[in-house]
Write a protein that holds these residues in place. Structure first.
Motif, short mmCIF file in Angstrom:
data_model
loop_
_atom_site.label_atom_id
_atom_site.label_comp_id
_atom_site.label_asym_id
_atom_site.label_seq_id
_atom_site.Cartn_x
_atom_site.Cartn_y
_atom_site.Cartn_z
N GLY A 203 -4.82 -8.51 7.69
CA GLY A 203 -5.98 -9.07 7.02
C GLY A 203 -5.67 -9.41 5.57
O GLY A 203 -4.62 -9.04 5.04
N PRO A 204 -6.58 -10.12 4.91
CA PRO A 204 -6.37 -10.48 3.51
C PRO A 204 -6.55 -9.27 2.60
O PRO A 204 -7.10 -8.24 3.02
CB PRO A 204 -7.48 -11.52 3.26
N PRO A 205 -6.09 -9.35 1.35
CA PRO A 205 -6.21 -8.22 0.43
C PRO A 205 -7.67 -7.94 0.06
O PRO A 205 -8.49 -8.86 -0.03
CB PRO A 205 -5.40 -8.66 -0.79
N THR A 206 -7.97 -6.67 -0.14
CA THR A 206 -9.31 -6.22 -0.50
C THR A 206 -9.23 -5.30 -1.71
O THR A 206 -8.13 -4.95 -2.16
CB THR A 206 -9.96 -5.45 0.67
N PRO A 207 -10.37 -4.84 -2.24
CA PRO A 207 -10.33 -3.87 -3.34
C PRO A 207 -9.92 -2.45 -2.92
O PRO A 207 -9.91 -1.53 -3.75
CB PRO A 207 -11.78 -3.88 -3.87
N HIS A 208 -9.60 -2.25 -1.64
CA HIS A 208 -9.21 -0.92 -1.17
C HIS A 208 -8.06 -0.35 -1.98
O HIS A 208 -7.05 -1.01 -2.21
CB HIS A 208 -8.80 -0.99 0.31
N LYS A 209 -8.20 0.93 -2.42
CA LYS A 209 -7.14 1.60 -3.15
C LYS A 209 -6.20 2.30 -2.17
O LYS A 209 -6.65 3.04 -1.29
CB LYS A 209 -7.73 2.62 -4.13
N LEU A 210 -4.92 2.05 -2.34
CA LEU A 210 -3.93 2.59 -1.41
C LEU A 210 -3.83 4.10 -1.54
O LEU A 210 -3.85 4.66 -2.64
CB LEU A 210 -2.56 1.96 -1.68
N GLU A 211 -3.69 4.76 -0.38
CA GLU A 211 -3.59 6.21 -0.33
C GLU A 211 -2.26 6.64 0.24
O GLU A 211 -1.65 5.91 1.04
CB GLU A 211 -4.74 6.78 0.50
N VAL A 212 -1.80 7.81 -0.16
CA VAL A 212 -0.53 8.35 0.33
C VAL A 212 -0.53 8.40 1.85
O VAL A 212 -1.50 8.86 2.48
CB VAL A 212 -0.29 9.76 -0.25
N GLY A 213 0.55 7.91 2.45
CA GLY A 213 0.71 7.98 3.90
C GLY A 213 0.21 6.77 4.65
O GLY A 213 0.50 6.63 5.85
N GLU A 214 -0.54 5.89 4.00
CA GLU A 214 -1.00 4.67 4.68
C GLU A 214 0.18 3.71 4.90
O GLU A 214 1.12 3.67 4.10
CB GLU A 214 -2.09 3.98 3.87
N LEU A 215 0.09 2.94 5.97
CA LEU A 215 1.10 1.91 6.25
C LEU A 215 0.56 0.57 5.77
O LEU A 215 -0.47 0.10 6.25
CB LEU A 215 1.43 1.86 7.73
N PHE A 216 1.28 -0.02 4.82
CA PHE A 216 0.85 -1.27 4.21
C PHE A 216 1.66 -2.42 4.82
O PHE A 216 2.89 -2.45 4.70
CB PHE A 216 1.06 -1.24 2.70
N ILE A 217 0.98 -3.34 5.49
CA ILE A 217 1.66 -4.49 6.10
C ILE A 217 1.70 -5.63 5.10
O ILE A 217 0.67 -6.12 4.63
CB ILE A 217 0.96 -4.92 7.41
N LEU A 218 2.92 -6.04 4.78
CA LEU A 218 3.15 -7.15 3.85
C LEU A 218 3.75 -8.30 4.67
O LEU A 218 4.95 -8.39 4.88
CB LEU A 218 4.12 -6.70 2.75
N ASP A 219 2.86 -9.16 5.15
CA ASP A 219 3.24 -10.25 6.06
C ASP A 219 2.64 -11.53 5.49
O ASP A 219 1.45 -11.79 5.63
CB ASP A 219 2.68 -9.97 7.45
N TYR A 220 3.47 -12.35 4.84
CA TYR A 220 2.89 -13.49 4.13
C TYR A 220 3.82 -14.70 4.15
O TYR A 220 5.00 -14.62 4.50
CB TYR A 220 2.55 -13.11 2.69
N SER A 221 3.23 -15.81 3.74
CA SER A 221 3.92 -17.10 3.69
C SER A 221 3.89 -17.65 2.28
O SER A 221 2.95 -17.41 1.52
CB SER A 221 3.26 -18.11 4.64
N VAL A 222 4.93 -18.42 1.96
CA VAL A 222 4.99 -19.19 0.72
C VAL A 222 5.08 -20.66 1.12
O VAL A 222 5.95 -21.04 1.91
CB VAL A 222 6.21 -18.81 -0.13
N ILE A 223 4.17 -21.49 0.60
CA ILE A 223 4.17 -22.91 0.94
C ILE A 223 4.75 -23.72 -0.22
O ILE A 223 4.28 -23.62 -1.36
CB ILE A 223 2.74 -23.43 1.24
N VAL A 224 5.76 -24.51 0.09
CA VAL A 224 6.36 -25.43 -0.89
C VAL A 224 6.39 -26.81 -0.26
O VAL A 224 7.01 -27.01 0.79
CB VAL A 224 7.78 -25.00 -1.28
N GLN A 225 5.70 -27.75 -0.87
CA GLN A 225 5.64 -29.14 -0.40
C GLN A 225 5.25 -29.21 1.08
O GLN A 225 5.73 -30.05 1.83
CB GLN A 225 6.98 -29.84 -0.65
N GLY A 226 4.37 -28.29 1.47
CA GLY A 226 3.83 -28.33 2.83
C GLY A 226 4.60 -27.54 3.86
O GLY A 226 4.12 -27.35 4.98
N TYR A 227 5.80 -27.05 3.53
CA TYR A 227 6.59 -26.21 4.45
C TYR A 227 6.45 -24.75 4.04
O TYR A 227 6.11 -24.45 2.90
CB TYR A 227 8.06 -26.65 4.44
#
Length: 359
Positions: A203-227
């Protein structure tokens, strides 16, 4: 960016397949990126406005566009570029902005041939979808630019994610690392959130504060000139994963290695998917692999081929694909990892080079 030579070659292959008896008018943003390196920034006052690309039977290409579009449209690789004025900033608009392209359309037959409502629309979309599978060298070079910037964001995440940060703060830090690597602004989007298991896999980022032991998924894209890029790591907040969390990571690493061994032109996508799922099945965890195993990548996200449980596609040389195995276990957390690959006749080239690890 895409080259003039690459865009011209793609237009020529398109004409050879379509064999038109008249100029072809294209307006789909994906087609304009692919054939002309035309891209309107996603966050701008012109984000909803496009252009018309007219390709004659002899290959000559003319681009008609709103004169108020961002300067990036000057990178378009065509024989002629014709800006059309609707508003000068000094006088009232000459016509509604949505109609600025109508005179150009009327002068070129009055039809948008890649519209789904046009008799040629489905044929053109099918041809272009097939052509886009086999990436040209200039496309691969542009994708590697996206990958390098995405790598930098992942490195920032591993170095800086800590308890007490909000998901939105993580997004901001990752995006700034991307911008610094590129030397300019770009669209950065994806999953920047904790996963508790099957009930929340991203899901998108929220104001949720990260807690010890949580698994944070960092799955993202960078768009440059449409690719775009698209790859993933999962980080254990606080750096002390449980044995069960580490097991999810170890199995996912084994799965992505198993799948990558099957990446080669001519291999059924089902075979690649099965190689990853079999790793999980061997550990009695296959039922927790509830997402797709990967997909094609390039102008859109996702795009063919699809590496899924009931795939009917076969890999071709030039495919750029993701492999993204993951496991989502309530009470333990959700975890996903991902790399991007260029499929070749003899195997594959890994395009993403970020570190995959919980800590």
């Amino acid at each position: 960016m895409l080259t003039a030579e690459g865009c011209k070659a793609r237009r020529q292959r398109f004409l050879e397949r379509l064999k038109p008896s008249h100029p072809v008018v294209l307006a789909d943003p994906l087609h304009l990126r692919y054939f002309a390196n035309f891209y309107v920034d996603g966050i701008s006052s012109s984000a909803d406005f496009g252009a018309l690309l007219v390709i004659r039977e002899d290959g000559h290409a003319t681009l008609y566009h709103d004169s108020k579009l961002p300067k990036g449209v000057e990178f378009a690789q065509v024989d002629e570029r014709k800006p059309l004025v609707w508003y000068s900033g000094q006088e009232p608009e000459l016509a509604p902005r949505r109609l600025v392209l109508k005179p150009a359309l009327d002068a070129n037959g009055g039809r948008i041939h890649d519209s789904i409502a046009d008799p040629l629309g489905a044929t053109i979309i099918g041809i272009v979808t097939e052509l886009r599978r086999r990436k040209d060298p200039d496309e691969v070079a542009l994708l590697k630019t996206c990958m390098k910037a995405c790598d930098a964001g992942h490195a920032w995440g591993r170095a800086n994610i800590r308890p007490g940060m909000t998901e939105l703060e993580v997004y901001s830090g990752v995006a700034n690392a991307v911008f610094a690597t590129l030397g300019h602004w770009a669209v950065v989007y994806g999953d920047f959130t904790i996963s508790v298991g099957g009930k929340k896999r991203g899901g998108p980022p929220t104001p949720h504060k990260l807690e010890v032991g949580e698994l944070f998924i960092l799955d993202y894209s960078v768009i440059v000139q449409g690719y775009r890029s698209d790859f993933t790591n999962t980080i254990c907040v606080g750096g002390k994963p449980t044995a069960d969390q580490q097991k999810l990571m170890d199995l996912s690493l084994s799965a992505i290695t198993a799948g990558a061994k099957h990446l080669k032109a001519g291999v059924p996508c089902q075979e690649v998917y099965d190689a990853m799922r079999n790793v999980f099945a061997g550990a009695g965890m296959a039922d927790y692999f509830t997402t797709h195993g990967g997909h094609g990548l390039g102008i859109s996200h996702p795009e063919p081929p699809y590496i899924v449980r009931h795939s009917s596609e076969t890999l071709v040389a030039g495919d750029v694909v993701t492999l993204e195995p993951g496991l989502y276990v309530d009470g333990v957390g959700g975890l996903r990892i991902e790399h991007n690959y260029l499929v070749t006749e003899t195997g594959s080239e890994q395009l993403s080079n970020h570190t995959i690890a919980l800590v």
